[in-house]
Design a protein around this motif. Structure first.
Motif, PDB file in Angstrom:
ATOM      1  N   SER A   1      -6.231  -2.860  -5.152  1.00 57.32           N
ATOM      2  CA  SER A   1      -5.645  -2.722  -3.820  1.00 57.32           C
ATOM      3  C   SER A   1      -5.667  -1.277  -3.346  1.00 57.32           C
ATOM      4  O   SER A   1      -6.056  -0.982  -2.208  1.00 57.32           O
ATOM      5  CB  SER A   1      -4.209  -3.247  -3.830  1.00 57.32           C
ATOM      6  N   GLU A   2      -5.255  -0.358  -4.206  1.00 59.80           N
ATOM      7  CA  GLU A   2      -5.203   1.051  -3.822  1.00 59.80           C
ATOM      8  C   GLU A   2      -6.589   1.639  -3.598  1.00 59.80           C
ATOM      9  O   GLU A   2      -6.818   2.375  -2.636  1.00 59.80           O
ATOM     10  CB  GLU A   2      -4.458   1.861  -4.893  1.00 59.80           C
TER      11      GLU A   2
ATOM     12  N   GLU B   1       0.845  -1.181   0.000  1.00 60.26           N
ATOM     13  CA  GLU B   1       0.000   0.000   0.000  1.00 60.26           C
ATOM     14  C   GLU B   1       0.889   1.244   0.000  1.00 60.26           C
ATOM     15  O   GLU B   1       2.039   1.212   0.446  1.00 60.26           O
ATOM     16  CB  GLU B   1      -0.898   0.023   1.237  1.00 60.26           C
TER      17      GLU B   1
ATOM     18  N   SER C   1      -7.920   0.507  -0.342  1.00 61.73           N
ATOM     19  CA  SER C   1      -7.278   1.216   0.764  1.00 61.73           C
ATOM     20  C   SER C   1      -7.819   2.638   0.896  1.00 61.73           C
ATOM     21  O   SER C   1      -8.013   3.145   2.010  1.00 61.73           O
ATOM     22  CB  SER C   1      -5.766   1.254   0.549  1.00 61.73           C
TER      23      SER C   1
END
Length: 602
Positions: free
Chosen positions: A450-451, A411, A454
């Protein structure tokens, strides 16, 4: 990126398919009642040739393909380059002109349709019937397009398989020689494609698998000759020439046999027809023989849940579908419907099979014949439906290919910096524009997912006791804007839920305008959540730039999703922006947007 298929993996032979390799016991050694001695439960039989249809609808030409079910109705392309939407009683709901005559129609996500014209042109049609884009793969297409899980679509022909995005950009093309076009492309439970081949190993069918990103994965050899296949939530159901049935599923990253029922267990003497999603996501119907034997099978375990003997000839089956009435099946002279317990609900006979090309059975209790004389004849085959018999039909929604996301992704943080650095961001954007980026996409999508997850989490906990004042995403809004611009340019529908949620969470923040624009760029909004978020943003914004961008995004979503979306939600947003509290500039822009939508004739 054009890829020559090369499989650097171990050939999966019968040892990897222990159930497929099992010897078939002779049919005369099975225990239980012989199917020839079974007596089918009776129900009234309606002779349609002796009665007049309940309704007759005259078309502008003959039907060109099977009706495709959507929430808008039953979609039928006809000669004269027209697409019809019919309700369950045979009434035309709307028509929309097409630019060319099409040979086939197949469903996509959220009411999207894919059409093939002259076998050379792929066309995506929005839920309202509007043609959204066309593409020429460069080869003659065999079979119907196959919709992927996140907005992509796969086509094949000429020894190739190609993949296109939501806005028509080709994502990859791979050479796959020797495809068996008699069996459609199948999707396994993790999203990889199962491609059957004409070559055999000792008379046994062979296949290979491709990732949704065009990467070759496995070669498979089955225990017999596969004649039919159907995708379900547990994998791909298989029907073998000797009457056996089975399930191929991905477990632990490998395609394996989960269960098989030999011909001695099914009492089938020939390959069976398959219908998935019968009353339950884990029930499939198998039909074989004449009179056809019907089995309901649990797709996870292979257990037979119910069975019946029909009056049909499975080899000449012309229709199979699940309705609110039950499982509807039809051959050249008989149509029958069976309940979840495999009991007959209704039966109908007819003697005019040569006069119609296609048919469909509706939730409302009608059987509709699409005649070669440009007429749809609708017969009521069930007078009343019991309370609670709601439609089982649901549009497919967009989801990620979770099984293909990388497990090792950092991350963004103040220590490591951006997970997607500037040069990679430029590379991704350039690839989204040019297309043919091939397997590189797998890494791109994993990083973006993923980003964005997050970012979603960071804003979810912002202002709570768990919030971190040093969250990279909260302190670097420009980077978050870049991420959502990339996601919106990806031509994937699976990022839409994140965009909708964050539009509400970040209303009034620097990220708000980017998310509003991302909604319009994505355009796919099957459940209306992005339009709901646009309305919320309009209700909580006084910034003319944001409000005018809301108009633009509303236009793009309504154009893409069709008239029903505009009537239900789009019109409400644009009408709201005409309220007195907004500036004349916003009023004028909202009126202009309404005029643009009228001109689009959605």
């Amino acid at each position: 990126m054009k890829m020559k298929l090369s499989l650097p993996v171990v050939l999966i032979l019968l040892c990897a398919f222990p159930a497929f390799a099992a010897d078939k016991a002779p049919a005369n050694k099975t225990s239980g009642t012989s199917p020839a001695k079974e007596e089918a439960p009776s129900c009234p039989v309606l002779d349609l040739s002796a009665i007049k249809p309940s309704k007759v609808t005259v078309l502008g030409g003959a039907a060109l393909a099977e009706a495709v079910r959507s929430e808008s109705g039953y979609m039928i392309p006809i000669e004269g380059k027209i697409l019809y939407a019919f309700d369950g009683e045979g009434n035309a709901v709307w028509t929309h002109g097409l630019s060319s005559k099409i040979e086939s129609l197949s469903p996509g996500l959220g009411g999207i349709l894919y059409a093939v014209s002259r076998k050379t042109t792929l066309c995506m049609i929005g839920p309202g019937g509007k043609e959204l884009w066309k593409a020429r793969p460069g080869f003659s297409m065999d079979g119907d397009p196959v919709a992927g899980r996140d907005g992509r679509v796969f086509v094949r022909g000429g020894g190739k398989i190609a993949c296109y995005g939501l806005k028509g950009t080709r994502r990859w093309v791979a050479d796959v020689d020797g495809q068996d076009t008699g069996i459609p492309l199948m999707e396994l439970n993790d999203g990889r494609l199962l491609v059957f081949l004409t070559k055999t190993e000792g008379g046994k069918s062979c296949a290979l698998t491709l990732s949704p990103f065009g990467k070759p994965m496995e070669e498979l050899t089955f225990s017999g000759t596969v004649k039919a296949a159907a995708s379900c939530g547990d994998g791909v159901l298989l029907s073998f020439s000797d009457g056996a049935i089975g399930l191929c599923s991905v477990q632990g990253g490998k395609s394996v046999s989960i269960w098989i029922k030999s011909a001695s267990e099914t009492h089938f003497s020939s390959a069976a027809q398959i219908v998935t999603g019968v009353f339950s996501g884990r029930t499939a119907a198998f039909l074989s023989g004449s009179p056809a034997r019907l089995l309901y099978v649990n797709t996870q375990t292979g257990q037979v849940e119910a069975e019946a003997t029909t009056s049909l000839n499975a080899a000449s089956l012309r229709y199979k579908a699940v309705t609110a009435q039950g499982l509807a099946l039809a051959d050249n002279g008989t149509a029958e419907c069976y309940s979840g317990e495999a009991l007959p609900v209704w039966k109908a006979t007819y003697s005019n099979a040569s006069t119609w090309s296609y048919m469909f059975v509706s939730d409302e209790g009608f059987i509709n014949f699409m005649g070669k004389d440009w007429v749809i004849s609708s017969y009521r085959v069930r007078q009343s439906l019991s309370a609670g018999q709601d439609s089982l039909f649901k549009e497919k929604t967009a989801v990620q290919y979770y099984a293909f996301n990388s497990d090792i992704i950092l991350e963004s943080s103040d220590v490591y910096g951006r997970a997607i650095n500037g040069s990679l961001s430029l590379e991704m954007m350039e690839d989204w524009k040019k297309g043919d980026f091939g397997a590189r996409e797998q890494g791109y999508v994993s990083l973006l997912t993923s980003e964005i997850s997050s970012i979603d989490m960071a804003y979810n906990v912002a202002g709570t006791a768990r919030a971190s004042s040093s969250s990279y995403y909260l302190t670097h809004p420009a980077y978050c804007q870049e991420i959502f611009t990339l996601a919106a340019s990806s031509q994937l529908a699976s990022f839409a839920p994140y965009i909708a949620r964050l539009m509400i969470k970040t209303s009034g923040s620097p990220l708000s305008l980017t998310l509003v624009k991302a909604a319009g760029e994505t355009a796919f909004d099957a459940d209306g959540s992005m339009l709901d978020a646009l309305m919320y943003t309009a209700q909580h914004s006084t910034n003319d730039g944001v409000l005018m961008s809301i108009c633009d995004s509303t236009y793009e979503i309504c154009r893409f999703m069709g008239r029903n979306t505009f009537i239900r939600k789009g019109n409400a947003i644009l009408s709201y922006l005409l309220y007195p509290q907004f500036s004349q500039r916003v009023h004028d822009y909202a009126k202009k947007t309404l005029d643009r939508l009228i001109d689009e004739k959605i």
